[in-house]
Design a protein around this motif. Structure first.
Motif, PDB file in Angstrom:
ATOM      1  N   GLY A 194       8.886  -1.373  21.639  1.00 27.21           N
ATOM      2  CA  GLY A 194       9.281  -0.831  20.560  1.00 27.21           C
ATOM      3  C   GLY A 194       9.107  -1.702  19.375  1.00 27.21           C
ATOM      4  O   GLY A 194       9.436  -1.240  18.133  1.00 27.21           O
ATOM      5  N   LEU A 195       8.296  -2.862  19.457  1.00 31.49           N
ATOM      6  CA  LEU A 195       8.570  -3.968  18.540  1.00 31.49           C
ATOM      7  C   LEU A 195       7.433  -3.712  17.297  1.00 31.49           C
ATOM      8  O   LEU A 195       7.723  -3.994  16.320  1.00 31.49           O
ATOM      9  N   GLN A 196       6.563  -2.681  17.793  1.00 32.74           N
ATOM     10  CA  GLN A 196       5.261  -2.563  16.853  1.00 32.74           C
ATOM     11  C   GLN A 196       5.343  -0.974  16.257  1.00 32.74           C
ATOM     12  O   GLN A 196       4.287  -0.755  15.680  1.00 32.74           O
ATOM     13  N   THR A 197       6.209  -0.499  16.492  1.00 33.81           N
ATOM     14  CA  THR A 197       6.189   0.985  16.162  1.00 33.81           C
ATOM     15  C   THR A 197       7.089   1.165  15.125  1.00 33.81           C
ATOM     16  O   THR A 197       8.376   0.486  15.058  1.00 33.81           O
ATOM     17  N   PRO A 198       7.009   2.179  14.136  1.00 33.17           N
ATOM     18  CA  PRO A 198       7.954   2.494  12.958  1.00 33.17           C
ATOM     19  C   PRO A 198       9.340   3.151  13.524  1.00 33.17           C
ATOM     20  O   PRO A 198       9.341   3.113  14.894  1.00 33.17           O
ATOM     21  N   SER A 199      10.162   3.051  12.744  1.00 33.27           N
ATOM     22  CA  SER A 199      11.505   3.600  13.309  1.00 33.27           C
ATOM     23  C   SER A 199      11.358   5.096  13.931  1.00 33.27           C
ATOM     24  O   SER A 199      10.723   5.913  13.352  1.00 33.27           O
ATOM     25  N   ARG A 200      12.199   5.127  15.012  1.00 32.11           N
ATOM     26  CA  ARG A 200      11.958   6.489  15.801  1.00 32.11           C
ATOM     27  C   ARG A 200      13.246   7.202  15.202  1.00 32.11           C
ATOM     28  O   ARG A 200      13.622   8.499  15.793  1.00 32.11           O
ATOM     29  N   GLN A 201      14.001   6.792  14.226  1.00 26.61           N
ATOM     30  CA  GLN A 201      15.215   7.678  13.359  1.00 26.61           C
ATOM     31  C   GLN A 201      14.693   7.552  11.998  1.00 26.61           C
ATOM     32  O   GLN A 201      14.382   6.715  11.179  1.00 26.61           O
ATOM     33  N   ALA A 202      14.708   8.923  11.481  1.00 29.46           N
ATOM     34  CA  ALA A 202      14.341   9.337  10.234  1.00 29.46           C
ATOM     35  C   ALA A 202      15.360   9.301   9.278  1.00 29.46           C
ATOM     36  O   ALA A 202      16.596   9.553   9.523  1.00 29.46           O
ATOM     37  N   PRO A 203      15.100   8.439   7.992  1.00 28.57           N
ATOM     38  CA  PRO A 203      16.589   8.674   7.051  1.00 28.57           C
ATOM     39  C   PRO A 203      16.663  10.073   6.621  1.00 28.57           C
ATOM     40  O   PRO A 203      15.876  10.960   6.600  1.00 28.57           O
ATOM     41  N   VAL A 204      18.043  10.215   6.212  1.00 33.03           N
ATOM     42  CA  VAL A 204      18.688  11.543   5.774  1.00 33.03           C
ATOM     43  C   VAL A 204      18.422  11.622   4.008  1.00 33.03           C
ATOM     44  O   VAL A 204      18.784  10.616   3.499  1.00 33.03           O
ATOM     45  N   LEU A 205      17.447  12.558   3.579  1.00 33.13           N
ATOM     46  CA  LEU A 205      17.061  12.466   2.409  1.00 33.13           C
ATOM     47  C   LEU A 205      17.300  14.036   1.698  1.00 33.13           C
ATOM     48  O   LEU A 205      16.587  14.872   1.631  1.00 33.13           O
ATOM     49  N   PRO A 206      18.830  14.333   1.415  1.00 29.75           N
ATOM     50  CA  PRO A 206      19.253  15.530   0.954  1.00 29.75           C
ATOM     51  C   PRO A 206      18.731  16.095  -0.486  1.00 29.75           C
ATOM     52  O   PRO A 206      18.384  15.087  -1.148  1.00 29.75           O
ATOM     53  N   VAL A 207      18.519  17.227  -0.765  1.00 31.03           N
ATOM     54  CA  VAL A 207      17.931  17.740  -2.132  1.00 31.03           C
ATOM     55  C   VAL A 207      19.046  18.737  -2.294  1.00 31.03           C
ATOM     56  O   VAL A 207      19.367  19.573  -1.382  1.00 31.03           O
ATOM     57  N   ALA A 208      19.426  18.947  -3.549  1.00 38.12           N
ATOM     58  CA  ALA A 208      20.454  19.852  -3.993  1.00 38.12           C
ATOM     59  C   ALA A 208      19.896  21.346  -3.609  1.00 38.12           C
ATOM     60  O   ALA A 208      18.590  21.526  -4.083  1.00 38.12           O
ATOM     61  N   SER A 209      20.802  22.295  -3.197  1.00 34.25           N
ATOM     62  CA  SER A 209      20.512  23.454  -2.850  1.00 34.25           C
ATOM     63  C   SER A 209      20.317  24.316  -4.227  1.00 34.25           C
ATOM     64  O   SER A 209      20.679  24.071  -5.256  1.00 34.25           O
ATOM     65  N   GLY A 210      19.532  25.467  -3.913  1.00 30.26           N
ATOM     66  CA  GLY A 210      19.319  26.432  -4.913  1.00 30.26           C
ATOM     67  C   GLY A 210      20.726  26.909  -5.478  1.00 30.26           C
ATOM     68  O   GLY A 210      20.882  27.290  -6.459  1.00 30.26           O
ATOM     69  N   ARG A 211      21.689  27.076  -4.459  1.00 25.90           N
ATOM     70  CA  ARG A 211      23.225  27.602  -4.678  1.00 25.90           C
ATOM     71  C   ARG A 211      23.841  26.580  -5.719  1.00 25.90           C
ATOM     72  O   ARG A 211      24.451  27.298  -6.758  1.00 25.90           O
ATOM     73  N   ASP A 212      23.486  25.546  -5.720  1.00 31.48           N
ATOM     74  CA  ASP A 212      24.164  24.436  -6.717  1.00 31.48           C
ATOM     75  C   ASP A 212      23.224  24.399  -8.071  1.00 31.48           C
ATOM     76  O   ASP A 212      23.996  24.133  -9.069  1.00 31.48           O
ATOM     77  N   LEU A 213      22.116  24.448  -7.928  1.00 30.96           N
ATOM     78  CA  LEU A 213      20.938  24.438  -9.129  1.00 30.96           C
ATOM     79  C   LEU A 213      21.191  25.424 -10.025  1.00 30.96           C
ATOM     80  O   LEU A 213      20.944  25.261 -11.253  1.00 30.96           O
ATOM     81  N   LYS A 214      21.648  26.653  -9.550  1.00 34.35           N
ATOM     82  CA  LYS A 214      21.636  27.959 -10.381  1.00 34.35           C
ATOM     83  C   LYS A 214      22.804  27.819 -11.494  1.00 34.35           C
ATOM     84  O   LYS A 214      22.443  27.975 -12.659  1.00 34.35           O
ATOM     85  N   PRO A 215      24.037  27.398 -10.988  1.00 35.50           N
ATOM     86  CA  PRO A 215      25.022  27.311 -12.052  1.00 35.50           C
ATOM     87  C   PRO A 215      24.746  26.214 -13.142  1.00 35.50           C
ATOM     88  O   PRO A 215      25.179  26.217 -14.401  1.00 35.50           O
ATOM     89  N   ALA A 216      24.322  24.996 -12.654  1.00 37.23           N
ATOM     90  CA  ALA A 216      23.865  24.033 -13.563  1.00 37.23           C
ATOM     91  C   ALA A 216      22.865  24.378 -14.397  1.00 37.23           C
ATOM     92  O   ALA A 216      22.923  24.024 -15.659  1.00 37.23           O
ATOM     93  N   ALA A 217      21.640  24.997 -14.252  1.00 33.96           N
ATOM     94  CA  ALA A 217      20.665  25.522 -15.081  1.00 33.96           C
ATOM     95  C   ALA A 217      21.406  26.526 -15.918  1.00 33.96           C
ATOM     96  O   ALA A 217      21.192  26.623 -17.101  1.00 33.96           O
ATOM     97  N   ASP A 218      22.029  27.504 -15.551  1.00 32.54           N
ATOM     98  CA  ASP A 218      23.031  28.337 -16.443  1.00 32.54           C
ATOM     99  C   ASP A 218      23.653  27.674 -17.514  1.00 32.54           C
ATOM    100  O   ASP A 218      23.603  27.886 -18.603  1.00 32.54           O
ATOM    101  N   LEU A 219      24.504  26.659 -17.170  1.00 34.57           N
ATOM    102  CA  LEU A 219      25.204  26.057 -18.144  1.00 34.57           C
ATOM    103  C   LEU A 219      24.155  25.301 -19.151  1.00 34.57           C
ATOM    104  O   LEU A 219      24.648  25.320 -20.404  1.00 34.57           O
ATOM    105  N   LEU A 220      23.404  24.582 -18.539  1.00 33.18           N
ATOM    106  CA  LEU A 220      22.371  23.747 -19.709  1.00 33.18           C
ATOM    107  C   LEU A 220      21.841  24.795 -20.757  1.00 33.18           C
ATOM    108  O   LEU A 220      21.569  24.581 -21.691  1.00 33.18           O
TER     109      LEU A 220
END
Length: 571
Positions: A194-220
């Motif tokens: 395992g010393l020569q291989t990349p991580s076997r655990q991927a980082p968590v990289l969330p993106v805002a959902s459309g449910r949240d984006l819609k009210p923000a866009a409406d307000l702006l």
């Protein structure tokens, strides 16, 4: 390479380095101690076995080591690692870790741990320091400012533990993690699995959902008096360009209030400066982009009907005990990805072109007037001693058209710099761990050797940076950083804080404010000259442009570090 390791074991101290390289880490910024024999022996062994290894960088102070990892990531986006000496090295690195935590900088911090065993095992304690450095809970020095911590128990854990450390550090919101490494464990042998291989655990990289984006866009889209506050940049070069087009298209003013990265070119017609109080007071919708403290609560009275959108990796800054800024809509995710998603959602909204045109004209007129005032104020500071604004204006003019980055720590103010690109400006973390600027600039120069890098610092900040260690590292690794020490012979930030708190107090009338003087000022050029830097002392404002030109010539042509000691008036 794998064939050379097959059927063999390797010293755990060297295995650590092999795993770090597999995780994409280029450098280990290290300050060694008596816990390092298995690391140093193992590093030599690992090199002989053919493992691909990161470059170890000897840094003679831990605060500088952590700062270099900080600056390297800021410019490259690549996580680096730091290796420190037991509890005493960890304590010296704690301030830098606080800064990294506040700035959401991922890094793998390691320190040795004094041997657990008093005898009977290879690597056990020898000299009295092994007892003197023992603690019940060494990790407590950093626990509040790291995302995860662990103590290595067995050498065969290395691959899995470092995979986990890397994945947690690079998950949103990013930040430092810590591993404690007891000497006996590092002395043991381990298989290379395992010393020569990349991580076997991927980082968590969330993106805002459309449910949240819609009210923000409406307000702006429906706002009559919108405002954007952005402190930590747009997140990527793509998002920087997209945000510039977006705010112009929708006529959205943006303020760099206490910003430590640029979100727009300073010349952008929607960029309204660093003092948004009047606009905040009239705003009906505020978009806050990754901003720890987007306004001064006692200085601003928001409208009762205002709607606030908080966007960023952790919009509520959940690890900050108290932060009660309004958040009617939260958009959680990596800043760049979330901004681009919000811009995409806004593109579907109807537009009142007439209203947008009128607002755009009003904001651009205000922006141009703000810019004129900034330049006028800076030009009035051309004296002896000169103002910080004058130094900033001259620096901006000197680097115009060049690929350059300014690392600011109580040095050159942002507004007169006239910078226009992503990654052109970095300000000290809001944690205030002084001495960050020069180490971070060194790390950035290591990340991009073709970039012109400036560290602009107050005289107090320069002393906190452990400058002898910084200049030694700069010479050893041929890092032609240009350091500007803006020297007013005092803790100016402390005096301003006293006067700002007690506006009609005794300090406003005092000739000397206690606990703020740094007189007599050392000759900082001598410190840099000890490591063969090019130096000058500049006392008159009209001499500064030529001095900056000479400094840039030395840095770019001779590839030699520079220090300018600049006499600044007390403001």
């Amino acid at each position: 390479m794998a064939d050379r390791l097959e059927g063999k074991t390797i010293t755990a101290g060297g295995a650590v380095f092999g795993k770090l390289k597999a995780l994409g880490i280029d450098y280990v910024f290290a300050n060694s101690g008596t816990d390092f024999p298995p690391i140093i022996e193992g590093l030599i062994e690992a090199g002989q076995t053919g493992l691909d290894l990161p470059t170890p960088v000897t840094v003679p102070h831990e605060h500088v080591a952590v700062g270099m990892a900080h600056g390297y990531y800021q410019l490259s986006g690549k996580v680096q690692s730091v290796m420190l000496h037991t509890n005493v090295g960890l304590s010296n690195g704690a301030t830098g870790t606080i800064n990294a935590w506040c700035d959401q900088i991922p890094m793998l911090i390691m320190s040795g741990r004094t041997p657990v065993m008093e005898g009977g095992r290879f690597g056990a304690r020898t000299v009295p320091i092994g007892w003197g450095q023992e603690m019940f809970d060494q990790t407590a020095l950093l626990r509040e400012v790291t995302k995860w911590d662990y103590e290595l128990r067995f050498p065969e854990q290395i691959a899995d533990l470092f995979d986990r450390a890397w994945a947690i550090s690079t998950s949103t919101p990013t930040g430092p993690v810590y591993l404690s490494l007891p000497r006996e464990v590092l002395c043991e042998q381990t298989p290379p699995d395992g010393l020569q291989t990349p991580s076997r655990q991927a980082p968590v990289l969330p993106v805002a959902s459309g449910r949240d984006l819609k009210p923000a866009a409406d307000l702006l889209a429906g706002a009559k008096h919108p405002l954007i506050i952005s402190q930590r940049g747009a997140g990527s070069e793509e998002a920087f360009a997209a945000l510039g087009a977006f705010v112009n298209d929708w006529a959205l003013p943006l303020s760099h209030y206490w910003a430590n990265k640029l979100s727009l070119p300073l010349s952008h017609p929607m960029q309204v400066g660093c003092a948004p109080e009047d606009l905040l007071g009239e705003a009906d919708v505020i978009l806050v982009i990754n901003s720890l403290a987007p306004w001064w609560p006692d200085k601003v009275q928001l409208r009762d009907d205002v709607a606030v959108i908080q966007l960023g990796p952790d919009p509520l800054f959940s690890r900050t005990p108290i932060r009660n800024f309004q958040a009617d809509v939260t958009l959680a995710g990596e800043t760049a990805d979330t901004l681009l998603a919000l811009i995409g959602e806004m593109n579907t909204r109807p537009r009142d072109e007439g209203a947008l045109t009128r607002r755009r004209q009003r904001i651009s007129t205000q922006s141009a007037e703000n810019r004129r005032k900034v330049v006028d104020r800076a030009e009035r500071g051309n004296g002896g001693p000169m103002s910080k604004d004058w130094v900033s204006l001259c620096l901006g003019r000197a680097i115009r058209g060049r690929k350059a980055s300014v690392f600011h720590e109580l040095g050159c103010p942002l507004e007169p710099l006239d910078l226009d690109s992503h990654n052109s400006y970095f300000q000290e973390p809001h944690s205030g761990g002084l001495g960050w600027g020069l180490p971070a600039a060194l790390g950035a120069q290591l990340a991009d050797r073709d970039r012109l890098i400036f560290a602009t610092m107050g005289d107090g900040s320069y002393m906190f940076a452990n400058p002898t260690a910084c200049h030694m590292v700069a010479e050893a690794h041929e890092l032609p950083v240009i350091t500007l020490v803006l020297n007013n012979e005092e803790w100016g930030a402390v005096r301003h804080s006293v006067v700002g708190t007690y506006k009609d107090g005794l300090a406003t009338k005092a000739n000397e404010v206690p606990l703020t003087s740094l007189r007599p000022s050392p000759d900082f050029t001598r410190t840099a000259e000890a490591s063969r830097a090019y130096t000058e002392t500049v006392t008159e404002g009209d001499a500064l442009p030529a001095a900056l030109d000479r400094a840039i010539t030395v840095a770019t042509q001779e590839k030699r570090q520079v220090l300018l000691n600049i006499a600044i008036a007390r403001a």
